[in-house]
Design a protein around this motif. Structure first.
Motif, PDB file in Angstrom:
ATOM      1  N   ASP A 121       0.536  -1.608   0.220  1.00  0.00           N
ATOM      2  CA  ASP A 121       0.082  -0.112  -0.356  1.00  0.00           C
ATOM      3  C   ASP A 121       0.545   1.251  -0.077  1.00  0.00           C
ATOM      4  O   ASP A 121       1.072   2.608  -0.828  1.00  0.00           O
ATOM      5  CB  ASP A 121      -0.759  -0.169   1.219  1.00  0.00           C
ATOM      6  N   ASP A 129      -2.887  -3.184  -0.962  1.00  0.00           N
ATOM      7  CA  ASP A 129      -2.074  -4.284  -0.171  1.00  0.00           C
ATOM      8  C   ASP A 129      -1.358  -4.916  -0.911  1.00  0.00           C
ATOM      9  O   ASP A 129      -0.399  -5.700  -0.612  1.00  0.00           O
ATOM     10  CB  ASP A 129      -1.966  -5.011   1.166  1.00  0.00           C
ATOM     11  N   SER A 164       2.047  -7.300   6.501  1.00  0.00           N
ATOM     12  CA  SER A 164       0.833  -6.194   6.999  1.00  0.00           C
ATOM     13  C   SER A 164      -0.440  -6.728   6.277  1.00  0.00           C
ATOM     14  O   SER A 164      -1.463  -6.058   6.313  1.00  0.00           O
ATOM     15  CB  SER A 164       1.090  -5.135   7.137  1.00  0.00           C
ATOM     16  N   LYS A 194      -5.433  -9.153  11.799  1.00  0.00           N
ATOM     17  CA  LYS A 194      -5.831  -8.267  10.883  1.00  0.00           C
ATOM     18  C   LYS A 194      -7.034  -7.553  10.146  1.00  0.00           C
ATOM     19  O   LYS A 194      -7.479  -8.517   9.708  1.00  0.00           O
ATOM     20  CB  LYS A 194      -3.892  -7.515  10.289  1.00  0.00           C
ATOM     21  N   TYR A 200      -7.444   2.493  11.206  1.00  0.00           N
ATOM     22  CA  TYR A 200      -6.756   3.022  10.421  1.00  0.00           C
ATOM     23  C   TYR A 200      -6.010   4.417  10.204  1.00  0.00           C
ATOM     24  O   TYR A 200      -5.488   4.661   9.221  1.00  0.00           O
ATOM     25  CB  TYR A 200      -6.212   1.852   9.547  1.00  0.00           C
ATOM     26  N   PHE A 203      -3.069   6.877  10.394  1.00  0.00           N
ATOM     27  CA  PHE A 203      -1.543   6.537   9.766  1.00  0.00           C
ATOM     28  C   PHE A 203      -1.971   6.987   8.429  1.00  0.00           C
ATOM     29  O   PHE A 203      -0.086   6.913   7.338  1.00  0.00           O
ATOM     30  CB  PHE A 203      -2.004   4.886   9.803  1.00  0.00           C
ATOM     31  N   ARG A 204      -3.015   6.475   7.470  1.00  0.00           N
ATOM     32  CA  ARG A 204      -3.568   6.424   5.463  1.00  0.00           C
ATOM     33  C   ARG A 204      -2.989   7.675   5.661  1.00  0.00           C
ATOM     34  O   ARG A 204      -3.056   8.253   4.815  1.00  0.00           O
ATOM     35  CB  ARG A 204      -4.601   5.790   5.437  1.00  0.00           C
ATOM     36  N   LYS A 216     -10.829  -2.565   1.997  1.00  0.00           N
ATOM     37  CA  LYS A 216      -9.794  -4.113   2.260  1.00  0.00           C
ATOM     38  C   LYS A 216     -10.073  -4.851   2.584  1.00  0.00           C
ATOM     39  O   LYS A 216      -9.524  -6.101   3.230  1.00  0.00           O
ATOM     40  CB  LYS A 216      -8.838  -3.483   3.251  1.00  0.00           C
ATOM     41  N   GLN A 220      -8.648  -8.549   4.405  1.00  0.00           N
ATOM     42  CA  GLN A 220      -8.250  -8.294   6.084  1.00  0.00           C
ATOM     43  C   GLN A 220      -9.865  -8.911   6.012  1.00  0.00           C
ATOM     44  O   GLN A 220     -10.649  -8.619   5.912  1.00  0.00           O
ATOM     45  CB  GLN A 220      -8.207  -6.333   6.249  1.00  0.00           C
ATOM     46  N   LYS A 247      -4.446  -7.161  15.128  1.00  0.00           N
ATOM     47  CA  LYS A 247      -4.727  -5.285  14.969  1.00  0.00           C
ATOM     48  C   LYS A 247      -5.762  -4.897  14.418  1.00  0.00           C
ATOM     49  O   LYS A 247      -6.590  -5.680  13.658  1.00  0.00           O
ATOM     50  CB  LYS A 247      -3.754  -4.737  14.037  1.00  0.00           C
ATOM     51  N   SER A 273      -3.387   3.556  15.269  1.00  0.00           N
ATOM     52  CA  SER A 273      -3.508   4.634  15.204  1.00  0.00           C
ATOM     53  C   SER A 273      -4.460   5.948  15.166  1.00  0.00           C
ATOM     54  O   SER A 273      -4.674   6.347  16.295  1.00  0.00           O
ATOM     55  CB  SER A 273      -3.407   5.915  13.286  1.00  0.00           C
ATOM     56  N   TYR A 312       2.065   4.017  19.162  1.00  0.00           N
ATOM     57  CA  TYR A 312       2.411   5.613  19.231  1.00  0.00           C
ATOM     58  C   TYR A 312       2.206   6.413  20.720  1.00  0.00           C
ATOM     59  O   TYR A 312       2.684   7.828  20.274  1.00  0.00           O
ATOM     60  CB  TYR A 312       1.395   6.679  17.900  1.00  0.00           C
TER      61      TYR A 312
HETATM   62  C1  PBG Z   1       0.005  -1.455   5.960  1.00  0.00           C
HETATM   63  C2  PBG Z   1      -0.589  -0.864   7.272  1.00  0.00           C
HETATM   64  C3  PBG Z   1      -1.207  -0.241   7.767  1.00  0.00           C
HETATM   65  C4  PBG Z   1      -0.841  -0.026   9.223  1.00  0.00           C
HETATM   66  C5  PBG Z   1      -0.533  -0.931   9.711  1.00  0.00           C
HETATM   67  N1  PBG Z   1       0.285  -1.037   8.043  1.00  0.00           N
HETATM   68  C6  PBG Z   1      -2.805   0.132   7.531  1.00  0.00           C
HETATM   69  C7  PBG Z   1      -3.824  -0.995   6.718  1.00  0.00           C
HETATM   70  O1  PBG Z   1      -3.649  -1.906   6.778  1.00  0.00           O
HETATM   71  O2  PBG Z   1      -4.603   0.347   5.667  1.00  0.00           O
HETATM   72  C8  PBG Z   1      -1.894   0.855  10.051  1.00  0.00           C
HETATM   73  C9  PBG Z   1      -1.779   1.401  11.318  1.00  0.00           C
HETATM   74  C10 PBG Z   1      -2.341   2.416  12.774  1.00  0.00           C
HETATM   75  O3  PBG Z   1      -3.397   2.554  11.838  1.00  0.00           O
HETATM   76  O4  PBG Z   1      -1.846   2.437  12.845  1.00  0.00           O
HETATM   77  N2  PBG Z   1      -0.391  -2.209   5.583  1.00  0.00           N
END
Ligand code: PBG
Length: 323
Positions: A121, A129, A164, A194, A200, A203-204, A216, A220, A247, A273, A312
């Motif tokens: 990603d 991903d 991930s 996950k 998320y 993070f994005r 996703k 996921q 996660k 996040s 974090y």
């Molecule tokens: C990448 C990834 C993500 C996160 C960690 N690795 C984002 C996603 O899967 O969309 C999220 C981490 C977070 O929100 O702190 N695949």
């Protein structure tokens, strides 16, 4: 009343003696966002106290984190849109900025443990991903890309590879490739359970890595499922994962618990996040006490059964327990 549980809470000495869960900085992994350039320290607006760093700035940050006892870091590169393509080639380009930064970190701080993320990603023009074709995320065609990425990261000195991406079979092919190339000491912390989560978002934002179309949910997990986490865990265990990660963490404490009860390898959890942003937002409004909320959050994840926690809050936690 011959049994009064309050007697075991009457003083700090007794409370500490009967405390069931330990939480220390040694349990934490600190996710760090990296950006190409020099002199950069940009706060992620949806994730207070967290920054995109250029490597020169990150070195002094890690020096201060090491003084606080943080030894393990997960590095996430924020990649320029121009460098993104369908097949995420930048992720394994040997001279790219994040692999160079990892080499520099290992050289500067040989004692630290570095984890990395394996998924397309942040490097993909589709923001998914895996490889996208006609709106579908292709599983088996993605695997060789994840293998290339893992090998490049292992070669740069990463200690723990973190797939991930949630493609089927990736832990096995990554393990095999690492072993074949002489990286049998490189660990794999699999994002095992996950979930397709709403948490998320920040993070994005930090990596500008949101999917360009669709969601996703075909890779996921469905937040409604628990037995399926056992299946994912069984597969990752058999394929050679060294750690099984859950996660997000907070909405999934039961998943952490059930993996802890059923597997003997370490279980980790990603306090993601959005979970961190919620506490910041409430604290900024004066609605809860930040320090206490951070402590209680991390403690709950440990109590559920996590050995390690990606969070974090790592630096703030380490600062809070120092004072
Ligand atoms: C990448 C990834 C993500 C996160 C960690 N690795 C984002 C996603 O899967 O969309 C999220 C981490 C977070 O929100 O702190 N695949």
């Amino acid at each position: 009343m011959n049994i009064r549980p309050r007697r075991n809470r009457k003083s700090a000495a007794i409370r500490n003696m009967v405390e069931e869960t330990q939480l220390g900085v040694q349990h934490l992994i600190y996710p760090i966002f990296l950006k190409d350039g020099v002199g950069i320290k940009e706060e992620v607006s949806s994730l207070p106290n967290n920054f995109r760093w250029s490597i020169d700035q990150l070195i002094s940050e890690i020096e201060s984190c090491l003084k606080l006892g943080i030894t393990t870091y997960d590095i996430f590169p924020a990649v320029d849109e121009k460098l993104k393509d369908k097949t995420a080639t930048y992720s394994y380009a040997s001279d790219n900025f994040y692999l160079n930064a990892i080499r520099k970190l290992k050289e500067t701080f040989p004692e630290i443990c570095i984890m990395s993320d394996v998924a397309m990603d942040p490097y993909s023009s589709d923001g998914h991903d895996g490889l996208v074709e006609n709106g579908k995320i292709l599983n088996d065609e993605t695997l060789p890309i994840l293998v290339e990425m893992s090998l490049a990261q292992a070669q740069a000195g990463v200690d723990i590879i973190g797939p991930s991406d949630m493609m089927d079979g990736r832990v096995g092919v990554i393990r095999e490739a690492l072993d074949a190339q002489g990286y049998s000491d490189t660990s794999i912390m699999s994002y095992t359970a996950k979930y397709a989560s709403a948490f998320y978002g920040p993070f994005r934002d930090a990596l500008n890595s949101a999917p360009k179309s669709g969601d996703k949910k075909t890779y996921q997990m469905n937040p409604a499922n628990k037995r399926e986490a056992l299946l994912e865990a069984q597969l990752d265990f058999e394929e050679g994962a060294d750690f099984l990660m859950v996660k997000p963490a907070l909405c999934y404490l039961d998943i952490i618990h059930v993996l802890r009860e059923n597997f003997s390898i370490p279980i980790t959890a990603y306090n993601v996040s959005g979970e961190c942003a919620m506490i910041h937002a409430a604290a900024q409004n004066g609605w809860l006490d930040y320090d206490r909320a951070v402590m209680e959050t991390l403690l709950s994840i440990r109590r559920a059964g996590a050995d390690g926690i990606l969070t974090y809050f790592a630096k703030d936690f380490a600062t809070i327990i120092k004072k």
